[in-house]
Design a protein around this motif. Structure first.
Motif: not given
Length: 313
Positions: A154-155, A158, A217, A225, A227, A229-230
């Motif tokens: 996630t870091e 994003s 981003f 989102a 950006h 996505t995970r």
């Protein structure tokens, strides 16, 4: 309105809003809280109970119900944690005069060593990303950054583009609870970042001329989102595993994080430095990687030491 007439969904919503405002809880954390507390609310409703009236016995019976469903120890421990925090919030708000879950001990977590990858497998994944037929520079940058920094997925997805400006030697990462940390970049990661950033900025210039707003981003996307996505990155890393001849079952974004820590430790890095780079609040969390190395050394001895070999029949 009495607390018992206040729907349990309102309790959950108020609790989550307080978590977001006071603790800056991550979206994934809030989603997990909501899921766990909603399940507890459903169980209470079936028993004609409410958050406001549930006793310690009720909470314990719910945990027994979870165990009977075959839920893992880690899941049951997480649900109890969510319930305890909800009731702590309810006590502070004056909705309860007690916390019925405060003295309940959790089931504990099974000590499982994290799955990791050896250096050859990581090299194959990085090479597969460099050879990907589409978005080659982006994919290579994603993988190089992940392995070079040990960031959570996630870091990574994003990251703001501002963090990548100026050929940085270090990246500023915003982790859990809004805590910031600096992580160093390896030369291959810096090279991949610079190449991708040039391509990204060119694409952004074209999009801007077509009336699209600029993205903040590093890895922009047209999705909600804003950006990558995970979930999409999870799919990508599985594709790289297949292309690189690495078992997809072994590969997730988190196994690259584990590989980062394990390989650093094997190379002589100290635990405190690894803790800082991973963003662990407690060094005991980081210590698990010493057990990974111990297990690997034991396996090495058992496989190769002459006295460990089984005698021929």
């Amino acid at each position: 309105m009495s607390v018992t007439s206040n729907p349990m969904a309102h309790w959950i919503q108020a609790f989550l809003e307080a978590q977001a405002a006071e603790l800056d809880a991550a979206v994934n954390t809030q989603t997990a809280y909501a899921r766990d507390l909603t399940d507890f609310a459903g169980w209470l409703t079936a028993k004609s109970l409410h958050y406001a009236t549930a006793s310690r016995d009720d909470v314990e019976h719910y945990l027994i119900h979870c165990e009977a469903q075959g839920l893992a120890k880690s899941t049951r421990a997480r649900r109890l944690s969510a319930i305890k925090q909800l009731y702590r919030f309810a006590f502070e708000e004056g909705w309860r005069t007690d916390n019925p879950a405060i003295q309940i001990k959790g089931p504990g977590r099974a000590q499982r060593l994290p799955k990791t990858l050896d250096i050859t497998e990581v090299d194959r994944l990085l090479d597969a990303a460099r050879r990907s037929p589409r978005n080659t520079l982006r994919n290579s940058c994603l993988m190089e950054l992940l392995y070079a920094t040990g960031m959570r997925v996630t870091e990574l997805v994003s990251l703001p583009v501002s963090a990548a400006r100026g050929d940085p030697r270090m990246l500023l990462v915003r982790g859990k609870g809004g805590k910031e940390r600096l992580v160093p970049l390896s030369p291959p990661a810096r090279k991949a970042l610079a190449a991708y950033l040039a391509e990204r900025d060119q694409a952004e210039d074209i999009a801007r001329k077509q009336g699209h707003p600029a993205s903040r981003f590093l890895f922009p996307s047209r999705g909600k989102a804003g950006h990558l996505t995970r979930h999409r990155f999870f799919g990508l890393i599985k594709e790289f595993a297949v292309a690189g001849g690495v078992s997809p079952a072994k590969v997730t974004p988190h196994t690259l994080r584990h590989a980062f820590a394990t390989h650093l430790l094997a190379g002589g890095a100290d635990l405190m430095s690894i803790q800082m780079m991973l963003g662990h609040a407690d060094v005991s969390t980081t210590e698990i990687y010493t057990h990974v190395l111990d297990a690997r050394l034991t396996e090495l001895v058992m496989d190769h030491h002459p006295l460990s070999r089984k005698p021929k029949s």
